[in-house]
Design an enzyme around this catalytic site. Sequence first.
Site, PDB file in Angstrom:
ATOM      1  N   CYS A 199      24.223  10.593   2.939  1.00  0.00           N
ATOM      2  CA  CYS A 199      23.402   9.863   1.970  1.00  0.00           C
ATOM      3  C   CYS A 199      21.981   9.703   2.543  1.00  0.00           C
ATOM      4  CB  CYS A 199      24.017   8.501   1.671  1.00  0.00           C
ATOM      5  SG  CYS A 199      23.885   7.323   3.037  1.00  0.00           S
TER       6      CYS A 199
ATOM      7  N   GLU B 128      28.874   8.535   9.328  1.00  0.00           N
ATOM      8  CA  GLU B 128      27.746   8.872  10.198  1.00  0.00           C
ATOM      9  C   GLU B 128      27.331   7.675  11.051  1.00  0.00           C
ATOM     10  OE1 GLU B 128      27.345  11.456   6.470  1.00  0.00           O
ATOM     11  OE2 GLU B 128      28.047   9.445   6.995  1.00  0.00           O
TER      12      GLU B 128
ATOM     13  N   HIS C 143      29.344   4.020   6.524  1.00  0.00           N
ATOM     14  CA  HIS C 143      29.581   5.452   6.374  1.00  0.00           C
ATOM     15  C   HIS C 143      29.987   6.048   7.724  1.00  0.00           C
ATOM     16  CE1 HIS C 143      27.151   6.030   2.397  1.00  0.00           C
ATOM     17  NE2 HIS C 143      28.137   5.161   2.292  1.00  0.00           N
TER      18      HIS C 143
END
Length: 348
Positions: free
Chosen positions: A297, A271, A269
């Site tokens: 998430c 992030e 992801h």
Amino acid sequence: MIIGLTGMYGSGKDSVAEHLVMKYGFIHSSLSDRIREELDKRGVEITRDSLITTANELREKFGHGVLAERTLDKLKEKEGDFVINSIRHPAEVKALQKDGHFFLIEVRAPIKIRFERIKARNREQDPNTLSELKEKEQLESQESGPGQQLTNVIKMAGAVVMNDKTLKELYAKIDKLVLDLRKKAEKLPRYVRPSWDEYFMGIVDATAKRGTCDRGRTAVVLVRDKRIVATGYVGSPAGLPHCDEVGHQMKKVIHEDGSMSQHCMRTNHAEINAVALAARNGVAIDGATLYCKMAPCYTCAKMIINAGIKRVVCQKRYHADKQSMELFKAAKIDITVLDDTVEEYKNQ
């Protein structure tokens, strides 16, 4: 509307500003206020010399329009019409002109009249003789560089107000000028400078185009003290094939309530990639703000908390962000969602 005032010593700029405040409710600001704030931080005595020296230093370090730029940032916190004084560099005029509704006005008076006013107001460090007044004005009218260029600023004025008679006559001229300027302002397109959140979110959108998973080309921008320290976009670990090349690696997840969701496991992801980049470069992100395309998430939310990130700004919601939001609340993370709709993508 923003009215900027320029003019030589004793021309009456303060009188004009006071009239705009008292009669029309203008909010008064001065570029010299930004210098005073800097001197307060440094613990330096505020004198005319220290104001000039510090202004030059700020222009050298941050650009010649820095005082105007900082003033515009201050004005964004308020609503109304503004009058700004102490504009002494062409770059400051150009910075203020970006607002779109800025009008620079010269307040003018003959030097002998100005000198009499200066003597009457009796301010400390004001010139004591006519020749000293001419010398000071010459020093503050440089042709180039970061120093004061008062003469060059005056040349950029869009209107001149003569102030060589009574205050009553001056105020009448200002009243007419305000009426004229408001008519002009109504016809001008309004440029609204983006807020810091809008600015960094725009960079998120640009970064997201590098994403390599078409289920959600997401991205993250990590910001500390209004400076970007790292970016990241969704993509496979370095050197490994991307979804766009070999397809998705899908996994089904059964949740406690019996619902099922599908997730692509091939990529990191955004992030994770942003935090990993900061770690790789040895960049501190403690106390940073994370800007993202959709809410993180659950796994990324836990990482965000442990990384010391204190604020998260999301463009939209994520369909499986319920636990993330609960985590952020429990950890006292400041979470802002700009659009409360859920981001939609393939095989959601």
